[in-house]
Design a protein around this motif. Sequence first.
Motif, PDB file in Angstrom:
ATOM      1  N   ILE A  24       0.835  -1.203   0.000  1.00 41.50           N
ATOM      2  CA  ILE A  24       0.000   0.000   0.000  1.00 41.50           C
ATOM      3  C   ILE A  24       0.873   1.257   0.000  1.00 41.50           C
ATOM      4  O   ILE A  24       0.620   2.213  -0.745  1.00 41.50           O
ATOM      5  CB  ILE A  24      -0.948   0.000   1.214  1.00 41.50           C
ATOM      6  N   VAL A  25       1.913   1.247   0.830  1.00 44.64           N
ATOM      7  CA  VAL A  25       2.810   2.408   0.891  1.00 44.64           C
ATOM      8  C   VAL A  25       3.520   2.602  -0.446  1.00 44.64           C
ATOM      9  O   VAL A  25       3.580   3.722  -0.979  1.00 44.64           O
ATOM     10  CB  VAL A  25       3.834   2.236   2.029  1.00 44.64           C
ATOM     11  N   MET A  26       4.063   1.518  -1.017  1.00 47.28           N
ATOM     12  CA  MET A  26       4.780   1.632  -2.290  1.00 47.28           C
ATOM     13  C   MET A  26       3.856   2.086  -3.419  1.00 47.28           C
ATOM     14  O   MET A  26       4.202   2.983  -4.200  1.00 47.28           O
ATOM     15  CB  MET A  26       5.414   0.287  -2.657  1.00 47.28           C
ATOM     16  N   ARG A  59       2.078   5.907  -7.351  1.00 45.45           N
ATOM     17  CA  ARG A  59       0.932   6.519  -8.024  1.00 45.45           C
ATOM     18  C   ARG A  59       0.845   8.016  -7.716  1.00 45.45           C
ATOM     19  O   ARG A  59       0.629   8.829  -8.618  1.00 45.45           O
ATOM     20  CB  ARG A  59      -0.358   5.819  -7.567  1.00 45.45           C
ATOM     21  N   GLY A  60       1.027   8.365  -6.436  1.00 46.45           N
ATOM     22  CA  GLY A  60       0.959   9.776  -6.066  1.00 46.45           C
ATOM     23  C   GLY A  60       2.063  10.593  -6.714  1.00 46.45           C
ATOM     24  O   GLY A  60       1.836  11.737  -7.151  1.00 46.45           O
ATOM     25  N   SER A  61       3.267  10.028  -6.789  1.00 49.20           N
ATOM     26  CA  SER A  61       4.380  10.742  -7.422  1.00 49.20           C
ATOM     27  C   SER A  61       4.108  10.999  -8.894  1.00 49.20           C
ATOM     28  O   SER A  61       4.408  12.076  -9.414  1.00 49.20           O
ATOM     29  CB  SER A  61       5.680   9.944  -7.264  1.00 49.20           C
ATOM     30  N   GLN A  62       3.519  10.003  -9.572  1.00 48.33           N
ATOM     31  CA  GLN A  62       3.206  10.180 -10.991  1.00 48.33           C
ATOM     32  C   GLN A  62       2.114  11.220 -11.188  1.00 48.33           C
ATOM     33  O   GLN A  62       2.185  12.067 -12.092  1.00 48.33           O
ATOM     34  CB  GLN A  62       2.776   8.843 -11.601  1.00 48.33           C
ATOM     35  N   LEU A  63       1.075  11.188 -10.335  1.00 52.92           N
ATOM     36  CA  LEU A  63       0.015  12.190 -10.426  1.00 52.92           C
ATOM     37  C   LEU A  63       0.549  13.593 -10.158  1.00 52.92           C
ATOM     38  O   LEU A  63       0.185  14.556 -10.843  1.00 52.92           O
ATOM     39  CB  LEU A  63      -1.105  11.859  -9.430  1.00 52.92           C
ATOM     40  N   LEU A  64       1.424  13.703  -9.161  1.00 55.04           N
ATOM     41  CA  LEU A  64       2.021  15.000  -8.848  1.00 55.04           C
ATOM     42  C   LEU A  64       2.879  15.490 -10.014  1.00 55.04           C
ATOM     43  O   LEU A  64       2.837  16.668 -10.385  1.00 55.04           O
ATOM     44  CB  LEU A  64       2.865  14.891  -7.580  1.00 55.04           C
ATOM     45  N   PHE A  65       3.642  14.573 -10.607  1.00 54.99           N
ATOM     46  CA  PHE A  65       4.472  14.939 -11.750  1.00 54.99           C
ATOM     47  C   PHE A  65       3.609  15.418 -12.912  1.00 54.99           C
ATOM     48  O   PHE A  65       3.898  16.444 -13.552  1.00 54.99           O
ATOM     49  CB  PHE A  65       5.314  13.729 -12.163  1.00 54.99           C
ATOM     50  N   THR A  95      -9.493   9.626  -1.029  1.00 50.42           N
ATOM     51  CA  THR A  95      -9.049  10.611  -0.041  1.00 50.42           C
ATOM     52  C   THR A  95      -8.021  10.030   0.919  1.00 50.42           C
ATOM     53  O   THR A  95      -7.023  10.676   1.239  1.00 50.42           O
ATOM     54  CB  THR A  95     -10.262  11.136   0.756  1.00 50.42           C
ATOM     55  N   TRP A  96      -8.251   8.775   1.366  1.00 53.54           N
ATOM     56  CA  TRP A  96      -7.309   8.170   2.312  1.00 53.54           C
ATOM     57  C   TRP A  96      -5.933   8.011   1.690  1.00 53.54           C
ATOM     58  O   TRP A  96      -4.899   8.194   2.354  1.00 53.54           O
ATOM     59  CB  TRP A  96      -7.820   6.821   2.796  1.00 53.54           C
ATOM     60  N   GLN A  97      -5.906   7.713   0.362  1.00 53.05           N
ATOM     61  CA  GLN A  97      -4.621   7.541  -0.302  1.00 53.05           C
ATOM     62  C   GLN A  97      -3.940   8.890  -0.517  1.00 53.05           C
ATOM     63  O   GLN A  97      -2.714   9.004  -0.431  1.00 53.05           O
ATOM     64  CB  GLN A  97      -4.813   6.816  -1.634  1.00 53.05           C
ATOM     65  N   ASP A  98      -4.753   9.923  -0.786  1.00 57.10           N
ATOM     66  CA  ASP A  98      -4.210  11.282  -0.878  1.00 57.10           C
ATOM     67  C   ASP A  98      -3.506  11.664   0.420  1.00 57.10           C
ATOM     68  O   ASP A  98      -2.376  12.166   0.415  1.00 57.10           O
ATOM     69  CB  ASP A  98      -5.337  12.294  -1.143  1.00 57.10           C
ATOM     70  N   ARG A  99      -4.195  11.416   1.521  1.00 62.86           N
ATOM     71  CA  ARG A  99      -3.631  11.805   2.821  1.00 62.86           C
ATOM     72  C   ARG A  99      -2.389  10.975   3.161  1.00 62.86           C
ATOM     73  O   ARG A  99      -1.433  11.492   3.747  1.00 62.86           O
ATOM     74  CB  ARG A  99      -4.691  11.647   3.911  1.00 62.86           C
ATOM     75  N   ARG A 126       7.367  21.923  -2.280  1.00 60.67           N
ATOM     76  CA  ARG A 126       5.927  21.867  -2.540  1.00 60.67           C
ATOM     77  C   ARG A 126       5.168  21.525  -1.267  1.00 60.67           C
ATOM     78  O   ARG A 126       5.489  20.571  -0.583  1.00 60.67           O
ATOM     79  CB  ARG A 126       5.619  20.820  -3.610  1.00 60.67           C
ATOM     80  N   SER A 127       4.157  22.305  -0.997  1.00 63.05           N
ATOM     81  CA  SER A 127       3.243  22.019   0.108  1.00 63.05           C
ATOM     82  C   SER A 127       1.997  21.385  -0.485  1.00 63.05           C
ATOM     83  O   SER A 127       1.293  22.013  -1.291  1.00 63.05           O
ATOM     84  CB  SER A 127       2.895  23.307   0.859  1.00 63.05           C
ATOM     85  N   LEU A 128       1.721  20.135  -0.118  1.00 61.84           N
ATOM     86  CA  LEU A 128       0.630  19.387  -0.729  1.00 61.84           C
ATOM     87  C   LEU A 128      -0.631  19.453   0.108  1.00 61.84           C
ATOM     88  O   LEU A 128      -0.580  19.492   1.336  1.00 61.84           O
ATOM     89  CB  LEU A 128       1.048  17.926  -0.916  1.00 61.84           C
ATOM     90  N   LYS A 129      -1.763  19.446  -0.583  1.00 70.32           N
ATOM     91  CA  LYS A 129      -3.053  19.359   0.104  1.00 70.32           C
ATOM     92  C   LYS A 129      -3.980  18.492  -0.738  1.00 70.32           C
ATOM     93  O   LYS A 129      -3.876  18.460  -1.970  1.00 70.32           O
ATOM     94  CB  LYS A 129      -3.652  20.744   0.333  1.00 70.32           C
ATOM     95  N   PRO A 130      -4.892  17.753  -0.086  1.00 70.10           N
ATOM     96  CA  PRO A 130      -5.790  16.875  -0.846  1.00 70.10           C
ATOM     97  C   PRO A 130      -6.767  17.674  -1.680  1.00 70.10           C
ATOM     98  O   PRO A 130      -7.140  18.801  -1.335  1.00 70.10           O
ATOM     99  CB  PRO A 130      -6.500  16.061   0.245  1.00 70.10           C
ATOM    100  N   SER A 131      -7.179  17.087  -2.795  1.00 71.27           N
ATOM    101  CA  SER A 131      -8.119  17.748  -3.696  1.00 71.27           C
ATOM    102  C   SER A 131      -9.338  16.868  -3.900  1.00 71.27           C
ATOM    103  O   SER A 131      -9.230  15.638  -3.970  1.00 71.27           O
ATOM    104  CB  SER A 131      -7.435  18.031  -5.037  1.00 71.27           C
ATOM    105  N   ALA A 132     -10.502  17.503  -4.006  1.00 75.66           N
ATOM    106  CA  ALA A 132     -11.737  16.746  -4.220  1.00 75.66           C
ATOM    107  C   ALA A 132     -11.745  16.072  -5.581  1.00 75.66           C
ATOM    108  O   ALA A 132     -12.446  15.080  -5.794  1.00 75.66           O
ATOM    109  CB  ALA A 132     -12.940  17.683  -4.085  1.00 75.66           C
ATOM    110  N   SER A 133     -10.959  16.596  -6.523  1.00 79.45           N
ATOM    111  CA  SER A 133     -10.930  16.042  -7.877  1.00 79.45           C
ATOM    112  C   SER A 133      -9.764  15.085  -8.100  1.00 79.45           C
ATOM    113  O   SER A 133      -9.437  14.754  -9.231  1.00 79.45           O
ATOM    114  CB  SER A 133     -10.851  17.180  -8.901  1.00 79.45           C
ATOM    115  N   SER A 134      -9.143  14.653  -7.027  1.00 77.19           N
ATOM    116  CA  SER A 134      -7.974  13.784  -7.148  1.00 77.19           C
ATOM    117  C   SER A 134      -8.360  12.433  -7.749  1.00 77.19           C
ATOM    118  O   SER A 134      -9.472  11.938  -7.566  1.00 77.19           O
ATOM    119  CB  SER A 134      -7.333  13.558  -5.776  1.00 77.19           C
ATOM    120  N   ALA A 135      -7.397  11.849  -8.478  1.00 80.59           N
ATOM    121  CA  ALA A 135      -7.617  10.530  -9.063  1.00 80.59           C
ATOM    122  C   ALA A 135      -7.478   9.426  -8.027  1.00 80.59           C
ATOM    123  O   ALA A 135      -7.837   8.276  -8.298  1.00 80.59           O
ATOM    124  CB  ALA A 135      -6.629  10.307 -10.208  1.00 80.59           C
ATOM    125  N   MET A 136      -6.959   9.761  -6.851  1.00 82.71           N
ATOM    126  CA  MET A 136      -6.818   8.774  -5.786  1.00 82.71           C
ATOM    127  C   MET A 136      -7.893   8.986  -4.736  1.00 82.71           C
ATOM    128  O   MET A 136      -8.381  10.104  -4.553  1.00 82.71           O
ATOM    129  CB  MET A 136      -5.433   8.892  -5.130  1.00 82.71           C
TER     130      MET A 136
END
Length: 640
Positions: A453-455, A460-466, A604-608, A592-602
């Motif tokens: 789950i962590v990996m 996935r989060g790194s790719q979305l951020l990129f 909410t729990w994975q965003d956090r 970068r200061s990250l914050k969760p988004s309602a339109s995220s592809a992940m």
Amino acid sequence: MAPMNSGLRAEGTPPSGAEGGAPVQNTKVLMLAALGVVYGDIGTSPIYAFREALIASSGGEAASRGEVLGVLSLIIWALTIIVTIKYICFVLRADNRGEGGTLSLMALARGAMRDRPGPVLVVGMLGAALFYGDAVITPAISVLSAVEGMKVVTPALDPYVVPITLAVLATLFAIQRFGTGGVGIVFGPVTLVWFLAIGLSGLVHIFDGPEILLAVNPYYAVHLLTSRPEVAFVTVGAIFLAVTGAEALYADLGHFGRRPIVLAWLSIVFPCLLLNYAGQGAFVLTHEGKVDHPFFQMNPGWALIPMVVLATAATVIASQAVISGAFSLTRQAMQLNMLPRQTVMHTSETQPGQIYLSRVNLLLAIVVGLLVIGFGESGKLAAAYGIAVTGNMLMTSMLLYIVMRRIWKWPLAGAIALSALFGFIDIGFFLSNIVKIFDGGWASLAVSLAVVIVMWTWVRGSQLLFDKTRKNEIPLDFLVDNLARKPPHLVDGTAVFLTGDPSSTPTALMHSLKHYKVLHRQNVVLSVITAQEPTVPDSERVSIERLNDHFMRVRLRFGFKEHPNIPIALAICRRQGWKFDIMTTSFFLSRRSLKPSASSAMPTWQDRLFIMLARSAADATAYFRIPTGRVVEIGTQVAI
């Protein structure tokens, strides 16, 4: 803070070192060292493997002659097929520029399947996660089973087994920060004494019951499984305990090379293991099939206490090896951008492989301690052992098939035939262990699942951020052309802007132009690239592309086993015409200061979770060894 390595790329690169990645040293010295590091885990299996397999086969009752011969036959052929044939003959040949291990094999396979690297990444991720599941079980069951030998000395010591085990493990994890260099000097000799002692112990009892040698005939193994199918699965699951640690042969390939590992197995480890298992079988046969602790019981009188002490030392060494392996695997995962970067401490000035990661060490210590307290006995822990290891071996077989076809260029029929044989055995062992999930197997699976789950969240989060940040960036070539036509005010010095995407304008550069309205005379867009190979020679470390008089693009390549050091790498640029001077250079980093988004592809729990992982990542300045006095950090806020 978002990770600076979120946009790292993977490439291929060349080798270094001697055969199999090992330094050019005396083969006998490397064999001795390999005994302590490579074979510590599989070498301590006789303490509990034969006992657990016999209990599974006989149901805890007195074992019959057929059960003893059948269990021993299964162990003999498991060691022969899985370790000698699969790993010694084939897997060890799949070295990635001299390096081995799950992630190294994954990188090798991904490099050969550039059209479909995603599934290979998933297989490598599962293999790495299952290794962590093994890494928490091995110290717990190894040390606990050795300390349980005190109960054979006197049952009065039974209440102290768990506390003593916890004390030994606490000491082991506490000394990790001081490095294993000094302790490693005695690892090989102690393990050599261990193998000779267990081999001699078994040989003595073989003479008491020489009919035990009939177990070499695979008929007894087949007859045991077919005559009692209701206990066959449980028995096979216990048999697997005899081959746990086989992955270490491949994982430590880069430390010693293939030749010392193979010679140590064939000349010392394999014969001594066979002698001890056969001796235990003969001992049980001559004692009417009664099963308690045959490993310790066949060393009565003056030999018992020395064997308990030696067993404890051997299990500590086995635990040390798997802990060091977890550190190395974590560093490889960080370099391959499968985990957030953490601070890496090098505990040796001469051996780059000796590292220490405080967070990993603390997490391992906590989980191992909880397992010892929760299970309390090595017999109960044995149920938790095996699932992670068999899963890891299955992942290795899948990746090996890709190597056979894409790199070794084997014909399809040959690759399928051998992979089918290995896969059949691996799946059989995995299924026989999976039935123990409610008896304790859930423990290693829970650890492995948490790591997956962590990996997956990090990848996935790194790719979305990129992808998100790239949408807001303009092409670097476009900006360079515009600034060439309408140059801002120029100031002396060199500005280095770190970025994961060398084709786009770094966020720090855009904000610098926006706020300061100036441009340095020399601007470098710098990318750090992780290669799919373990090391990169200095001759291929740096790639420079000059865009105009004020801009150039620089790529630094590091192997996945190397720790990036940007100042030292940039010093190589002098050979290519750029007179790099650290004292006149400023490094600009985006924080970068990250914050969760309602339109995220992940979800909410994975965003956090991704945000939490990003905040826990080591500071880029320290990670890349950049002098703090030369760094300017520019903050931005990104919703993912």
